[in-house]
Motif scaffolding. Structure first.
Motif, PDB file in Angstrom:
ATOM      1  N   ALA A   1     -31.327  -4.754   8.310  1.00 58.94           N
ATOM      2  CA  ALA A   1     -30.716  -4.815   6.972  1.00 58.94           C
ATOM      3  C   ALA A   1     -31.271  -3.723   6.070  1.00 58.94           C
ATOM      4  CB  ALA A   1     -30.931  -6.195   6.362  1.00 58.94           C
ATOM      5  N   GLN A   2     -32.593  -3.545   6.067  1.00 60.66           N
ATOM      6  CA  GLN A   2     -33.166  -2.531   5.183  1.00 60.66           C
ATOM      7  C   GLN A   2     -32.943  -1.126   5.739  1.00 60.66           C
ATOM      8  OE1 GLN A   2     -36.202  -0.572   5.343  1.00 60.66           O
ATOM      9  NE2 GLN A   2     -37.016  -1.194   7.334  1.00 60.66           N
ATOM     10  N   ALA A   3     -32.853  -0.980   7.079  1.00 56.87           N
ATOM     11  CA  ALA A   3     -32.553   0.330   7.662  1.00 56.87           C
ATOM     12  C   ALA A   3     -31.142   0.779   7.281  1.00 56.87           C
ATOM     13  CB  ALA A   3     -32.704   0.275   9.182  1.00 56.87           C
ATOM     14  N   ILE A   4     -30.187  -0.143   7.291  1.00 49.50           N
ATOM     15  CA  ILE A   4     -28.809   0.192   6.911  1.00 49.50           C
ATOM     16  C   ILE A   4     -28.733   0.503   5.418  1.00 49.50           C
ATOM     17  CG2 ILE A   4     -26.469  -0.731   6.679  1.00 49.50           C
ATOM     18  CD1 ILE A   4     -27.284   0.154   9.518  1.00 49.50           C
ATOM     19  N   LYS A   5     -29.506  -0.200   4.632  1.00 55.30           N
ATOM     20  CA  LYS A   5     -29.541   0.078   3.193  1.00 55.30           C
ATOM     21  C   LYS A   5     -30.038   1.502   2.946  1.00 55.30           C
ATOM     22  CE  LYS A   5     -31.391  -1.763  -1.144  1.00 55.30           C
ATOM     23  NZ  LYS A   5     -32.238  -2.817  -1.770  1.00 55.30           N
ATOM     24  N   VAL A   6     -31.051   1.909   3.690  1.00 57.13           N
ATOM     25  CA  VAL A   6     -31.584   3.269   3.570  1.00 57.13           C
ATOM     26  C   VAL A   6     -30.566   4.296   4.067  1.00 57.13           C
ATOM     27  CG1 VAL A   6     -33.364   4.847   4.431  1.00 57.13           C
ATOM     28  CG2 VAL A   6     -33.995   2.536   3.709  1.00 57.13           C
ATOM     29  N   LEU A   7     -29.897   3.977   5.161  1.00 61.25           N
ATOM     30  CA  LEU A   7     -28.896   4.888   5.719  1.00 61.25           C
ATOM     31  C   LEU A   7     -27.733   5.089   4.750  1.00 61.25           C
ATOM     32  CD1 LEU A   7     -27.781   6.582   8.053  1.00 61.25           C
ATOM     33  CD2 LEU A   7     -26.884   4.468   9.069  1.00 61.25           C
ATOM     34  N   GLU A   8     -27.275   4.027   4.126  1.00 55.65           N
ATOM     35  CA  GLU A   8     -26.172   4.139   3.159  1.00 55.65           C
ATOM     36  C   GLU A   8     -26.584   4.945   1.937  1.00 55.65           C
ATOM     37  OE1 GLU A   8     -24.892   0.145   2.448  1.00 55.65           O
ATOM     38  OE2 GLU A   8     -23.632   0.111   4.254  1.00 55.65           O
ATOM     39  N   GLN A   9     -27.849   4.818   1.551  1.00 57.97           N
ATOM     40  CA  GLN A   9     -28.350   5.629   0.441  1.00 57.97           C
ATOM     41  C   GLN A   9     -28.300   7.112   0.783  1.00 57.97           C
ATOM     42  OE1 GLN A   9     -32.331   4.558  -0.735  1.00 57.97           O
ATOM     43  NE2 GLN A   9     -32.398   6.062  -2.419  1.00 57.97           N
ATOM     44  N   SER A  10     -28.659   7.441   2.012  1.00 54.76           N
ATOM     45  CA  SER A  10     -28.616   8.849   2.434  1.00 54.76           C
ATOM     46  C   SER A  10     -27.177   9.351   2.520  1.00 54.76           C
ATOM     47  CB  SER A  10     -29.313   9.018   3.792  1.00 54.76           C
ATOM     48  OG  SER A  10     -28.557   8.429   4.828  1.00 54.76           O
ATOM     49  N   LEU A  11     -26.238   8.502   2.935  1.00 57.38           N
ATOM     50  CA  LEU A  11     -24.830   8.897   3.016  1.00 57.38           C
ATOM     51  C   LEU A  11     -24.256   9.167   1.627  1.00 57.38           C
ATOM     52  CD1 LEU A  11     -23.587   6.420   5.775  1.00 57.38           C
ATOM     53  CD2 LEU A  11     -23.891   8.888   5.996  1.00 57.38           C
ATOM     54  N   ARG A  12     -24.694   8.398   0.657  1.00 59.60           N
ATOM     55  CA  ARG A  12     -24.238   8.648  -0.716  1.00 59.60           C
ATOM     56  C   ARG A  12     -24.745   9.995  -1.220  1.00 59.60           C
ATOM     57  NH1 ARG A  12     -25.165   3.000  -1.225  1.00 59.60           N
ATOM     58  NH2 ARG A  12     -27.275   3.353  -2.021  1.00 59.60           N
ATOM     59  N   GLU A  13     -25.923  10.381  -0.769  1.00 63.09           N
ATOM     60  CA  GLU A  13     -26.498  11.660  -1.192  1.00 63.09           C
ATOM     61  C   GLU A  13     -25.653  12.842  -0.734  1.00 63.09           C
ATOM     62  OE1 GLU A  13     -29.082  12.695  -3.010  1.00 63.09           O
ATOM     63  OE2 GLU A  13     -29.790  10.706  -3.586  1.00 63.09           O
ATOM     64  N   ILE A  14     -25.057  12.723   0.452  1.00 62.72           N
ATOM     65  CA  ILE A  14     -24.256  13.850   0.951  1.00 62.72           C
ATOM     66  C   ILE A  14     -22.771  13.670   0.634  1.00 62.72           C
ATOM     67  CG2 ILE A  14     -25.892  14.397   2.784  1.00 62.72           C
ATOM     68  CD1 ILE A  14     -24.078  12.979   4.759  1.00 62.72           C
ATOM     69  N   ASN A  15     -22.456  12.621  -0.129  1.00 66.64           N
ATOM     70  CA  ASN A  15     -21.097  12.405  -0.641  1.00 66.64           C
ATOM     71  C   ASN A  15     -20.030  12.313   0.452  1.00 66.64           C
ATOM     72  OD1 ASN A  15     -21.921  12.492  -3.388  1.00 66.64           O
ATOM     73  ND2 ASN A  15     -22.004  14.729  -3.267  1.00 66.64           N
ATOM     74  N   THR A  16     -20.357  11.644   1.540  1.00 70.77           N
ATOM     75  CA  THR A  16     -19.327  11.434   2.559  1.00 70.77           C
ATOM     76  C   THR A  16     -18.348  10.387   2.062  1.00 70.77           C
ATOM     77  OG1 THR A  16     -20.581   9.706   3.688  1.00 70.77           O
ATOM     78  CG2 THR A  16     -20.912  11.963   4.431  1.00 70.77           C
ATOM     79  N   GLU A  17     -17.085  10.551   2.427  1.00 69.66           N
ATOM     80  CA  GLU A  17     -16.051   9.627   1.968  1.00 69.66           C
ATOM     81  C   GLU A  17     -16.305   8.231   2.534  1.00 69.66           C
ATOM     82  OE1 GLU A  17     -12.265  11.156   2.960  1.00 69.66           O
ATOM     83  OE2 GLU A  17     -12.528  13.032   1.843  1.00 69.66           O
ATOM     84  N   ALA A  18     -16.398   7.268   1.624  1.00 67.95           N
ATOM     85  CA  ALA A  18     -16.595   5.863   1.999  1.00 67.95           C
ATOM     86  C   ALA A  18     -17.815   5.682   2.904  1.00 67.95           C
ATOM     87  CB  ALA A  18     -15.355   5.328   2.700  1.00 67.95           C
TER      88      ALA A  18
END
Length: 299
Positions: free
Chosen positions: A86-103
């Motif tokens: 759960a916390q690994a996915i939370k961290v991964l989604e934070q990194s995806l927001r940083e690179i502005n990938t769609e959805a």
């Protein structure tokens, strides 16, 4: 006198043998076995044994594969509901927001250096994590390579709709779309090769990398060694966004010292900067480290 007696005895012996020979020929109770027939029978026996052995191997693999996949799915269920995931996915989604990938989308997952997952408990849990990520983000293209994979492991990955690379590209893999690289505890030169192959902003921004912390790598080794063998890691360190994955997994020494690394374009030097000057492929003081298998690595 003695000579005549000896001839007489020989004749008697010969006369006794004649009825026996005639009896054998008449009734054909004994048939001679030629060497040719014996070799033929031996070859047939070997072929039959080979067919039986292959059948047993096929049945053994099928049985092992079925049991292993049942075990794997159970561990995937456990992984997907545990706090670490759960916390690994939370961290991964934070990194995806940083690179502005769609959805927050991941188009491809590539895993280098996973290890012999049917023979090594640490590698098995790493595989479980990757599969859970793949299923969560509905990633259709998932590629694996490790020189230590045996035939059974390659077949199991194919059963899981994963592709196993046939050649060792030494992590020199160029990307054009958001791609998650999972390289747990891989040798530094492999990460260095990955960076070299994507050494421009429009490519590097598509790299999402889970592996050993860049901060730990650059702070725990002298700059002289880093400049010799890990120069791309050293150069990109000031610009990378690193998100630490806390290791609270139930088993130790599996997910230790891992971070998500992202390379948002706004954080990188301008495209026309000399920083991005392309160089020849890296050459290492010890090339053998590029082909090390998981079993030889210390976690």
């Amino acid at each position: 006198m003695r000579t005549g007696t000896r001839i007489s005895k020989q004749k008697q012996l010969f006369l006794k043998l004649i009825p026996m020979t005639e009896s054998v020929n008449k009734h054909e109770e004994f048939l001679p076995v030629t060497r040719k027939k014996w070799i033929c029978k031996k070859k047939i026996a070997k072929t039959h044994k080979h067919i039986l052995d292959n059948k047993c191997l096929a049945e053994d693999f099928q049985s092992f594969k079925n049991k292993f996949i049942v075990k794997l799915n159970k561990q995937c269920n456990d992984m997907s509901t545990c706090d670490y995931f759960a916390q690994a996915i939370k961290v991964l989604e934070q990194s995806l927001r940083e690179i502005n990938t769609e959805a927050q989308n991941i188009e491809k997952v590539i895993c280098f250096g996973l290890g012999p997952f049917t023979r090594h408990v640490q590698a098995l849990h790493q595989l479980v994590f990757v599969i859970c990520v793949q299923r969560l983000y509905k990633v259709k293209e998932c590629l694996y390579f490790d020189p230590i994979f045996n035939e059974t492991e390659r077949k199991i990955l194919h059963e899981l709709n994963c592709f196993v690379m046939s050649e060792n590209c030494e992590a020199k893999y160029e990307v054009e779309q958001p791609t998650l690289f999972y390289m747990p505890h891989c040798p530094g030169p492999l990460t260095n090769n990955l960076l070299w192959c994507n050494w421009e902003p429009k490519k590097l921004q598509n790299v999402i990398l889970i592996n050993n912390s860049f901060e730990s790598i650059t702070s725990n080794q002298p700059e002289r060694i880093l400049r010799t063998d890990l120069s791309y890691i050293l150069d990109i360190q000031p610009y990378v966004k690193e998100f630490i994955i806390e290791d609270d997994y139930e088993l130790q020494s599996i997910f230790n010292d891992l971070s998500v690394h992202a390379f948002p374009r706004f954080n990188l030097p301008p495209p026309d900067s000399d920083f991005w000057q392309k160089k020849d492929a890296p050459v290492y003081t010890d090339d053998s480290i590029l082909t090390l298998n998981f079993a030889t690595l210390k976690l």
